[in-house]
Each structure stands twice: as C-alpha cells, then as structure tokens.
Design a protein around this motif. Structure first.
Motif, mmCIF file in Angstrom:
data_model
loop_
_atom_site.group_PDB
_atom_site.id
_atom_site.type_symbol
_atom_site.label_atom_id
_atom_site.label_comp_id
_atom_site.label_asym_id
_atom_site.label_seq_id
_atom_site.Cartn_x
_atom_site.Cartn_y
_atom_site.Cartn_z
ATOM 1 N N ALA A 115 0.719 -1.374 -0.042
ATOM 2 C CA ALA A 115 0.088 0.071 0.032
ATOM 3 C C ALA A 115 0.686 1.149 -0.042
ATOM 4 O O ALA A 115 2.152 1.348 0.335
ATOM 5 C CB ALA A 115 -1.050 -0.154 1.240
ATOM 6 N N THR A 116 0.172 2.435 -0.184
ATOM 7 C CA THR A 116 0.900 3.680 -0.077
ATOM 8 C C THR A 116 -0.204 4.525 0.612
ATOM 9 O O THR A 116 -1.459 4.470 0.525
ATOM 10 C CB THR A 116 1.447 4.212 -1.568
ATOM 11 N N ASP A 117 0.356 5.546 1.236
ATOM 12 C CA ASP A 117 -0.674 6.470 1.995
ATOM 13 C C ASP A 117 -0.853 7.686 0.961
ATOM 14 O O ASP A 117 -1.727 8.428 1.165
ATOM 15 C CB ASP A 117 -0.195 7.041 3.347
ATOM 16 N N SER A 118 -0.056 7.937 0.045
ATOM 17 C CA SER A 118 -0.087 9.033 -0.873
ATOM 18 C C SER A 118 0.062 8.457 -2.351
ATOM 19 O O SER A 118 1.384 8.422 -2.567
ATOM 20 C CB SER A 118 0.854 10.140 -0.458
ATOM 21 N N GLY A 119 -0.789 8.756 -2.991
ATOM 22 C CA GLY A 119 -0.517 8.655 -4.515
ATOM 23 C C GLY A 119 -1.649 7.665 -5.062
ATOM 24 O O GLY A 119 -1.842 6.541 -4.730
ATOM 25 N N THR A 120 -2.324 8.005 -6.126
ATOM 26 C CA THR A 120 -3.570 7.412 -6.645
ATOM 27 C C THR A 120 -2.709 6.434 -7.899
ATOM 28 O O THR A 120 -1.676 6.463 -8.192
ATOM 29 C CB THR A 120 -4.552 8.226 -7.355
ATOM 30 N N GLN A 121 -3.523 5.504 -8.303
ATOM 31 C CA GLN A 121 -3.045 4.658 -9.516
ATOM 32 C C GLN A 121 -2.854 5.788 -10.681
ATOM 33 O O GLN A 121 -3.528 6.461 -11.078
ATOM 34 C CB GLN A 121 -4.000 3.622 -10.018
ATOM 35 N N GLY A 122 -1.687 5.497 -11.194
ATOM 36 C CA GLY A 122 -1.291 6.238 -12.313
ATOM 37 C C GLY A 122 -0.296 7.507 -11.966
ATOM 38 O O GLY A 122 0.206 8.155 -12.703
ATOM 39 N N SER A 123 -0.217 7.827 -10.520
ATOM 40 C CA SER A 123 0.585 8.741 -10.322
ATOM 41 C C SER A 123 2.089 8.202 -10.246
ATOM 42 O O SER A 123 2.343 6.947 -9.969
ATOM 43 C CB SER A 123 0.543 9.409 -8.719
ATOM 44 N N PRO A 124 3.130 9.026 -9.878
ATOM 45 C CA PRO A 124 4.667 8.537 -9.852
ATOM 46 C C PRO A 124 4.821 7.254 -8.517
ATOM 47 O O PRO A 124 5.167 6.123 -8.775
ATOM 48 C CB PRO A 124 5.533 9.618 -9.496
ATOM 49 N N ALA A 125 3.722 7.683 -7.395
ATOM 50 C CA ALA A 125 3.840 6.682 -6.262
ATOM 51 C C ALA A 125 2.938 5.453 -6.725
ATOM 52 O O ALA A 125 3.610 4.308 -6.477
ATOM 53 C CB ALA A 125 3.230 7.521 -4.911
ATOM 54 N N GLY A 126 1.974 5.602 -7.231
ATOM 55 C CA GLY A 126 1.424 4.455 -7.768
ATOM 56 C C GLY A 126 1.839 3.508 -8.633
ATOM 57 O O GLY A 126 1.777 2.354 -8.782
ATOM 58 N N ASP A 127 2.713 4.195 -9.976
ATOM 59 C CA ASP A 127 3.613 3.530 -10.586
ATOM 60 C C ASP A 127 4.585 2.646 -9.936
ATOM 61 O O ASP A 127 5.235 1.563 -10.587
ATOM 62 C CB ASP A 127 4.071 4.357 -11.822
ATOM 63 N N THR A 128 5.322 3.316 -8.843
ATOM 64 C CA THR A 128 6.049 2.324 -8.212
ATOM 65 C C THR A 128 5.541 1.298 -7.608
ATOM 66 O O THR A 128 6.299 0.280 -7.403
ATOM 67 C CB THR A 128 6.940 3.414 -6.988
ATOM 68 N N LEU A 129 4.298 1.391 -7.026
ATOM 69 C CA LEU A 129 3.684 0.163 -6.295
ATOM 70 C C LEU A 129 3.633 -0.916 -7.264
ATOM 71 O O LEU A 129 3.690 -2.074 -7.257
ATOM 72 C CB LEU A 129 2.396 0.685 -5.761
ATOM 73 N N ASP A 130 2.968 -0.463 -8.583
ATOM 74 C CA ASP A 130 2.777 -1.347 -9.693
ATOM 75 C C ASP A 130 4.025 -2.113 -10.115
ATOM 76 O O ASP A 130 4.081 -3.340 -10.189
ATOM 77 C CB ASP A 130 2.192 -0.629 -10.892
ATOM 78 N N GLU A 131 5.212 -1.303 -10.090
ATOM 79 C CA GLU A 131 6.522 -1.880 -10.550
ATOM 80 C C GLU A 131 7.119 -2.735 -9.512
ATOM 81 O O GLU A 131 7.586 -3.900 -10.058
ATOM 82 C CB GLU A 131 7.394 -0.646 -11.104
ATOM 83 N N TRP A 132 6.667 -2.349 -8.309
ATOM 84 C CA TRP A 132 7.507 -3.053 -7.275
ATOM 85 C C TRP A 132 6.726 -4.530 -7.191
ATOM 86 O O TRP A 132 7.262 -5.758 -7.062
ATOM 87 C CB TRP A 132 7.452 -2.515 -5.852
ATOM 88 N N SER A 133 5.186 -4.456 -7.588
ATOM 89 C CA SER A 133 4.564 -5.706 -7.239
ATOM 90 C C SER A 133 4.942 -6.455 -8.673
ATOM 91 O O SER A 133 4.920 -7.813 -8.521
ATOM 92 C CB SER A 133 3.195 -5.430 -7.286
ATOM 93 N N ARG A 134 4.973 -5.858 -9.944
ATOM 94 C CA ARG A 134 5.373 -6.772 -10.879
ATOM 95 C C ARG A 134 6.619 -7.474 -10.800
ATOM 96 O O ARG A 134 6.773 -8.586 -11.304
ATOM 97 C CB ARG A 134 5.444 -5.695 -12.175
ATOM 98 N N LEU A 135 7.472 -6.820 -10.187
ATOM 99 C CA LEU A 135 9.145 -7.313 -10.162
ATOM 100 C C LEU A 135 9.067 -8.496 -9.129
ATOM 101 O O LEU A 135 9.709 -9.439 -9.228
ATOM 102 C CB LEU A 135 10.056 -6.180 -9.645
ATOM 103 N N ILE A 136 8.225 -8.328 -8.001
ATOM 104 C CA ILE A 136 8.219 -9.370 -7.162
ATOM 105 C C ILE A 136 7.755 -10.538 -7.945
ATOM 106 O O ILE A 136 8.023 -11.785 -7.552
ATOM 107 C CB ILE A 136 7.489 -8.906 -5.923
ATOM 108 N N GLU A 137 6.621 -10.091 -8.306
ATOM 109 C CA GLU A 137 5.906 -11.641 -9.052
ATOM 110 C C GLU A 137 6.698 -12.189 -10.125
ATOM 111 O O GLU A 137 6.820 -13.390 -10.141
ATOM 112 C CB GLU A 137 4.605 -11.251 -9.631
ATOM 113 N N GLU A 138 7.449 -11.456 -10.667
ATOM 114 C CA GLU A 138 8.278 -12.042 -11.923
ATOM 115 C C GLU A 138 9.294 -12.788 -11.349
ATOM 116 O O GLU A 138 9.784 -13.923 -11.628
ATOM 117 C CB GLU A 138 8.745 -10.749 -12.711
#
Length: 336
Positions: free
Chosen positions: A35-58
């Motif tokens: 999770a993040t406390d600041s940043g919607t999907q598509g924001s820089p913070a949201g993109d980082t969450l998406d990339e972190w999760s993608r890398l973990i799964e990969e």
C-alpha cells in the motif's frame, strides 16, 4: 544505539488489520499486501507500487502474488502506517508517521541538505541519512529497504505568497501531521494547521488554510491546480518516501523470497533516484505553463531560512531524537 521496539497501533488499525491478515500469511506467505498513503493509481507513487509488485511476482516465478492498495483505499496516512506496523499490510511506500518513534523525524529535519547532489549522497545506499534510518525503522518492527526521493518541497498558496519571513505573517499553510513540520513552517513565519493529506483539498476549498507546505510541486499542481496560484520553492525539507516492510511478514518469507522482495525494492529505489530530479524539473515547468507562478528563492534567502530553522527547530528535535542523532546531523549537514 537505538531504543527498544515500541508498539502503539490504533485500535482501528488493529481491527482492520485482523480483517486483512488472512490465511495466506499464516504460514509461508503466498500473497503480500502493498500500500501507499499518498498517490493514486497512475501517479509516480502508484506507478512505483505497480512496478514493485510486478518485479516481485516476476522474480518469484509467480510464487508470490501482490495485492496493491493506493491512496485512501485503506484509510488516511496514520491509519495505513498503523496497519503496516500492526501487520495488517505487509509492505508500503510511506511518508512515515512519527507517532511510533519521534526519531523517524530524521527524514523531516529542515535544511539538512541544500542541493540535489548532497541529498542523493546522504539518502542513497551507504549514505549517512540512509544508515540512520535503517536502525530506527528496525526498532519499530519494520524492514527498511530505502528512500524513494522526490526532491525539495515548497509552499503552494492561493491569492497571496511570501518570499520572506516577514511576508509570511498572516498566511496559514497546511503542514504534514508529523514532527517537526508545523514547527519548521512557524520558524519561517507562517501560521500552520497540521492536516492529513486526504483532507487537504477540503481545507483549501473551505479556506481553513491559504496554502499547502508539505510537498514538491507535483502534488499541489496535480491535485490542487484549480485552487492554488503560486509555488515558492522554500526547500525546507528534502522529501522522500520510504520503501519498507513489516518485519514479521518479511521474516515469514523464505530466504529466496526475502531476496526477491529486497531486490525488487532496490530496483525501484534506484530507478527513483534516477527519475526524481528530472520529474521535479518537469513539473516545475509544466506548472508554470499551466498558469501557476513559480518562485525560485535566491541563495541568501534560502540560507536565512536555513539558519532560522536550524536555530529554532533543531534544539526541539534534539529533545525528541536525542543528542547522538543530532550530533550526526550537525556533523554531516550542509555548512552555512
């Protein structure tokens, strides 16, 4: 060097945490909650969450799955950080609260560094700020992966702006609800109101505050550009999120999975160190193109602000953080 672990989670966090912690984490974790406390999907913070999760799964070959929660999906800043400490979520990109340990306020020390190069050296892997933070987070039960830097923040306001301590008199600005954010802005002459990020828009719309003083220009431009007219680059904090994980969740993972999560965190952190400065400069230009007036303060003004903040706020921080930490800050901070 560091105090023993402190746990003071709110009841709401424990209640929600009990709902979120499922059978997947009862044994070897197959699903991690990020999770993040600041940043919607598509924001820089949201993109980082998406990339972190993608890398973990990969990197885990699909053995780990990651559920992602963006800004406000699990509550406000304090509530989500409470969940992290309580184990209701496993990983987080946070702008951490100081309610568990005031020493977390190291990252909110005003005017420690005055340039990008100095900040990157201090906050990067092996840097002196980075080393301080690792021990502090461990003491509250969190695995510290590293900073997620954004840049130097400033004051975004409506109707009026201040380029000096004298001009700030009478302006009320929103600050983060962490020590020593209000104290820092008061040292620069402002009136303050500590308000959770999720409530800032309403506070601006209703006139509770005249501006927002907690962020790099991206946030007030992207979220409040219909309300705010000016951005004064006071550079009082070098803003950085933190990539971290609940220690119990981390230790439940196999060594191979721990390495996967850590390597993925390192990759997104290193990419952010590359991207942050360019992104900040991009949004400074974009905000001006769209009508926000931007003020870069002269060096002598910034040094005056830095002296005032160090003289008034650093002694308060020593009472909360301890002499040892403040001695380290004084020894390494940019000379004035």
């Amino acid at each position: 060097m560091f105090a023993t672990r402190k746990f003071l989670p709110r009841l709401s966090a424990l209640t929600l945490g009990a709902c979120l912690v499922g059978s997947a984490l009862a044994a070897e974790a197959a699903t991690l909650r990020l999770a993040t406390d600041s940043g919607t999907q598509g924001s820089p913070a949201g993109d980082t969450l998406d990339e972190w999760s993608r890398l973990i799964e990969e990197k885990s070959g699909g053995e780990l799955e990651v559920e992602v929660y963006y800004q406000n999906e699990l509550g406000g800043q304090q509530e989500v950080f409470d969940l992290l400490v309580a184990g209701g979520i496993d990983m987080m990109l946070s702008w951490p609260m100081t309610s568990y340990d005031k020493r977390i306020g190291v990252i909110y020390t005003p005017y420690m560094t005055l340039s990008w190069d100095e900040a990157i050296e201090a906050y990067g892997p092996g840097g002196w700020v980075n080393e301080l933070l690792g021990g502090i987070f461990a003491d509250i039960g969190l695995k510290f992966f590293g900073p997620w830097p954004e840049g130097f923040n400033g004051v975004a306001s409506r109707g009026e702006y201040a380029l000096s301590v004298e001009e700030a008199d009478g302006l009320t600005v929103r600050t983060m609800t962490v020590f020593p954010a209000p104290q820092t802005m008061q040292a620069l002459g402002y009136q303050t109101a500590a308000i959770d990020w999720g409530e800032v828009y309403t506070a601006l719309q209703t006139g509770v505050v005249d501006g927002e003083a907690g962020n790099v220009i991206y946030w007030p431009y992207e979220y409040f550009n219909d309300t705010l007219d000016y951005y004064v680059h006071t550079k009082h904090f070098f803003m950085t999120g933190i990539l971290t994980m609940n220690m119990d969740s981390y230790e439940r993972l196999s060594e191979a999975h721990q390495q996967v999560v850590s390597e993925a965190a390192r990759e997104v952190m290193e990419q952010q160190f590359v991207d942050a400065r360019e992104r900040d400069e991009h949004y400074i230009a974009k905000a001006q193109e769209d009508g926000m007036e931007y003020f870069a303060l002269p060096e002598e003004t910034l040094e005056d602000f830095a002296r005032r903040a160090r003289e008034q706020v650093w002694p308060l921080m020593e009472e909360e953080l301890g002499t040892e930490i403040m001695d380290t800050i004084r020894a390494n901070a940019t000379p004035l």
